[in-house]
Design a protein around this motif. Structure first.
Motif, PDB file in Angstrom:
ATOM      1  N   ARG A 146      56.430  57.662  33.852  1.00 58.52           N
ATOM      2  CA  ARG A 146      56.847  56.274  33.614  1.00 58.52           C
ATOM      3  C   ARG A 146      55.737  55.307  34.013  1.00 58.52           C
ATOM      4  O   ARG A 146      55.458  54.346  33.310  1.00 58.52           O
ATOM      5  N   THR A 148      52.615  55.937  34.033  1.00 60.91           N
ATOM      6  CA  THR A 148      51.552  56.053  33.023  1.00 60.91           C
ATOM      7  C   THR A 148      51.943  55.264  31.784  1.00 60.91           C
ATOM      8  O   THR A 148      51.108  54.564  31.194  1.00 60.91           O
ATOM      9  N   ASP A 149      53.223  55.333  31.386  1.00 62.24           N
ATOM     10  CA  ASP A 149      53.700  54.591  30.213  1.00 62.24           C
ATOM     11  C   ASP A 149      53.526  53.087  30.447  1.00 62.24           C
ATOM     12  O   ASP A 149      53.072  52.358  29.546  1.00 62.24           O
ATOM     13  N   ALA A 153      51.063  50.602  28.484  1.00 60.00           N
ATOM     14  CA  ALA A 153      51.580  49.419  27.798  1.00 60.00           C
ATOM     15  C   ALA A 153      50.819  48.175  28.237  1.00 60.00           C
ATOM     16  O   ALA A 153      50.506  47.306  27.432  1.00 60.00           O
TER      17      ALA A 153
END
Length: 155
Positions: A146, A148-149, A153
């Motif tokens: 998460r 990393t996401d 983003a």
């Protein structure tokens, strides 16, 4: 994802090992119950043999008393009866010795079952600790994914 798959695979493998260990324990429990049934049956047969020997002993003693009271030649009959009694007592001793041997064997087998149960509990505890560690690692990997996401983003 690769680490998560490996952790999940290892967890499933550990669960399979735990199931196998439990199945083995059930098999040992069934075997012990069967052996205990044999011991119970043998004890019953021993009691039957003892009762027969006691009845024969009483009958022989009664016969001896009757022979003495009737004034017959009891020496020969008494010797035969005594010999028969001694033979029956030997058989009874042998049966008791055999029962003791079976009792010792059952106690040894019960000790094995107790040891196996202890080992099963140890295996279950290890598997549970590994399961908790795997779940924690999965949670950490998901959280890292998460992060990393979010970072991707933002980038």
């Amino acid at each position: 994802d690769v680490s998560l798959a490996e952790t999940t695979s290892e967890l499933e493998h550990q669960q399979d090992e735990l199931r196998q260990a439990r199945d083995a324990q059930r098999g040992q429990d069934r075997q012990l119950m069967a052996e205990e049934a044999v011991v119970v049956r043998c004890r019953g047969e021993m009691q039957d043999l003892e009762q027969v020997a006691e009845r024969q002993l009483l009958a022989s003693r009664s016969e001896i008393s009757q022979l003495r009271a009737a004034g017959r030649d009891t020496d020969v009959s008494l010797a035969e009866t005594t010999s028969e009694l001694e033979h029956q007592q030997d058989e009874l001793r042998q049966a008791r010795d055999a029962q003791r041997g079976q009792d010792r064997q059952l106690m040894a087998e019960e000790a094995v079952v107790v040891r196996c149960r202890g080992e099963m509990q140890d295996l279950e505890q290890v598997a549970e600790r590994q399961l908790l560690a795997s779940r924690s690692e999965i949670s950490q990997l998901r959280a890292a994914g998460r992060d990393t996401d979010v970072s991707l983003a933002e980038t």
